[in-house]
Scaffold this motif. Structure first.
Motif, PDB file in Angstrom:
ATOM      1  N   UNK A   1      57.952  38.904  51.394  1.00  0.00           N
ATOM      2  CA  UNK A   1      56.590  39.151  50.966  1.00  0.00           C
ATOM      3  C   UNK A   1      55.777  37.905  51.276  1.00  0.00           C
ATOM      4  N   UNK A   2      54.662  38.104  51.928  1.00  0.00           N
ATOM      5  CA  UNK A   2      53.846  36.923  52.224  1.00  0.00           C
ATOM      6  C   UNK A   2      52.601  36.889  51.352  1.00  0.00           C
ATOM      7  N   UNK A   3      52.571  37.747  50.323  1.00  0.00           N
ATOM      8  CA  UNK A   3      51.436  37.731  49.415  1.00  0.00           C
ATOM      9  C   UNK A   3      51.347  36.362  48.761  1.00  0.00           C
ATOM     10  N   UNK A   4      50.144  35.915  48.548  1.00  0.00           N
ATOM     11  CA  UNK A   4      49.959  34.632  47.864  1.00  0.00           C
ATOM     12  C   UNK A   4      50.278  34.823  46.383  1.00  0.00           C
ATOM     13  N   UNK A   5      51.170  33.977  45.852  1.00  0.00           N
ATOM     14  CA  UNK A   5      51.567  34.077  44.448  1.00  0.00           C
ATOM     15  C   UNK A   5      50.428  33.571  43.565  1.00  0.00           C
ATOM     16  N   UNK A   6      50.136  34.340  42.508  1.00  0.00           N
ATOM     17  CA  UNK A   6      49.016  33.979  41.620  1.00  0.00           C
ATOM     18  C   UNK A   6      49.566  33.274  40.387  1.00  0.00           C
ATOM     19  N   UNK A   7      49.048  32.081  40.133  1.00  0.00           N
ATOM     20  CA  UNK A   7      49.576  31.307  39.017  1.00  0.00           C
ATOM     21  C   UNK A   7      48.513  30.871  38.031  1.00  0.00           C
ATOM     22  N   UNK A   8      48.984  30.569  36.804  1.00  0.00           N
ATOM     23  CA  UNK A   8      48.126  29.957  35.787  1.00  0.00           C
ATOM     24  C   UNK A   8      48.678  28.565  35.501  1.00  0.00           C
ATOM     25  N   UNK A   9      47.802  27.595  35.427  1.00  0.00           N
ATOM     26  CA  UNK A   9      48.212  26.226  35.098  1.00  0.00           C
ATOM     27  C   UNK A   9      47.819  25.958  33.649  1.00  0.00           C
ATOM     28  N   UNK A  10      48.820  25.590  32.847  1.00  0.00           N
ATOM     29  CA  UNK A  10      48.585  25.396  31.405  1.00  0.00           C
ATOM     30  C   UNK A  10      48.739  23.919  31.072  1.00  0.00           C
ATOM     31  N   UNK A  11      47.701  23.336  30.470  1.00  0.00           N
ATOM     32  CA  UNK A  11      47.688  21.902  30.179  1.00  0.00           C
ATOM     33  C   UNK A  11      46.945  21.212  31.310  1.00  0.00           C
ATOM     34  N   UNK A  12      45.739  20.743  31.026  1.00  0.00           N
ATOM     35  CA  UNK A  12      44.884  20.157  32.076  1.00  0.00           C
ATOM     36  C   UNK A  12      44.709  18.662  31.823  1.00  0.00           C
TER      37      UNK A  12
END
Ligand SMILES: NC(=O)c1ccc[n+]([C@@H]2O[C@H](COP(=O)([O-])OP(=O)(O)OC[C@H]3O[C@@H](n4cnc5c(N)ncnc54)[C@H](O)[C@@H]3O)[C@@H](O)[C@H]2O)c1
Length: 353
Positions: A9-20
């Motif tokens: 799969x070459x779909x771009x993986x969607x992520x959430x970043x927690x703690x900025x």
């Protein structure tokens, strides 16, 4: 996510970043460098940090709590750069919503919690990767490669040394208040490098000290490890060492084998000593990420390498070298080091079964 959902799969993986906070910027910049993944949402309990980080990196979707984020956004993975006390709640929430998890070190505050988080992720069918980046440093990987190739024969002694007087408290003031400091914060990385180079550990002893009386925890630690393979290593860390040419944040490495030796010295100079008395010097300076900056470059390069590998493994269905089960054994060395120092005894570390 199931491996099958990613493979081929070459779909771009969607992520959430927690703690900025302080370190998250490195993870964010690395994701922005990698075409296979995209951070689509941010989460931080601190409104000011959330807003400044979101503006800096151009992320529109911002949340002050992980549950709300996960109910409103579809994400493939959650990258946790919040401190350890928040990890259990955050990892559990991500797993419940079926998101793969990347979590900063130390990924749990105790071995019991670590076990629980590994089991929770397994039950939910999501991967758990610890963001243990030091073994991803280019020079460390070259040392590991030479050992694996048998270039110096069977290693019987190793030393991983991290000694500096750099003011780490300027960027991370909370470190000064930790009752346990250098082993938990920095030694965890150097112990993990020892495992990456020489394998798991049968027994360990440790001496600690506090030189800087303005901080709460220990700022020096000297550990001796007997590895299963028979190699003995010394892992020493200090944030109380005055040096004219402070190598911060480089780790210096020595390995003696029965057919040669390796010496990784400051400025990425790796010397391979051969049995005939000859020596070859390699310049193992990494290719620096465009966004990297001194003195953090060596760390930032390793963050990018870890995240790049993580994307590749999502696609191929493989497990990261620093998956939760592997990192449990690094966390167990941290636990064993504190027990050894407290009890003045040689300790057998726990092991993931
Ligand atoms: N791998 C490395 O080389 C490296 C280097 C530095 C720090 N770290 C690790 O990174 C983690 C963060 O360290 P830091 O120095 O960036 O800390 P920091 O305090 O600068 O930032 C942490 C952020 O997390 C937020 N946060 C806390 N609880 C939260 C929650 N429940 N939900 C959402 N946000 C929350 C805080 O508001 C803060 O903005 C720690 O686990 C630390 O050990 C790793």
């Amino acid at each position: 996510m199931n491996d099958a959902q990613y493979s081929n799969d070459t779909t771009v993986l969607r992520g959430a970043l927690v703690g900025c906070g302080f370190f998250a910027a490195n993870q964010m910049r690395a994701w922005q460098d990698l075409p296979g993944a995209e951070i689509v949402a941010l989460c931080d309990r601190d409104a000011g940090r959330l807003s400044a980080f979101g503006d800096t990196f151009g992320i529109e979707h911002r949340f002050d709590d992980i549950e709300t984020l996960l109910t409103q956004m579809a994400v493939d993975f959650v990258d946790i750069a919040a401190p350890t006390p928040a990890h259990e709640m955050l990892v559990t929430a991500a797993a419940r919503y079926g998101a793969d998890v990347i979590c900063q070190k130390p990924f749990a505050g105790s071995l019991e919690t670590a076990r629980r988080l590994i089991e929770t992720c397994r039950e939910r069918g999501v991967s758990l990767t610890v963001h243990e980046n030091f073994r991803w440093q280019h020079a460390v990987r070259r040392v590991a490669e030479l050992i694996a190739q048998g270039r110096i024969g069977r290693p019987f002694f190793g030393r991983i040394s991290y000694r500096s007087g750099f003011d780490v408290f300027a960027n991370q003031p909370y470190l000064a208040d930790l009752p346990r400091f250098i082993i938990q914060d920095l030694g965890i990385h150097t112990l993990d490098m020892a495992r990456a180079l020489f394998g798991d550990v049968e027994r360990l002893s440790c001496e600690t000290g506090r030189v800087n009386l303005k901080i709460r925890g220990e700022d020096t630690a000297t550990m001796m490890l007997r590895h299963e393979c028979g190699c003995v290593s010394v892992v020493d860390c200090s944030y109380a060492t005055t040096l004219a040419n402070d190598p911060f944040p480089q780790s210096l490495i020595e390995v003696d084998g029965d057919r040669g030796s390796l010496r990784l010295s400051a400025n990425f100079r790796l010397t391979i000593h051969a049995p005939d008395g000859g020596a070859t010097i390699e310049d193992v300076t990494p290719h620096w990420p465009s966004w990297s900056e001194a003195p953090w470059r060596v760390i930032q390069q390793s963050v990018l390498a870890l995240q790049e590998d993580w994307i590749d493994r999502c696609r191929s269905g493989g497990e990261a070298p620093t998956c939760g089960r592997d990192n449990f054994n690094t966390l167990a060395l941290v636990d064993a080091a504190y027990r050894s120092a407290d009890e003045e005894a040689v300790v057998v570390p726990a092991r993931w079964q």
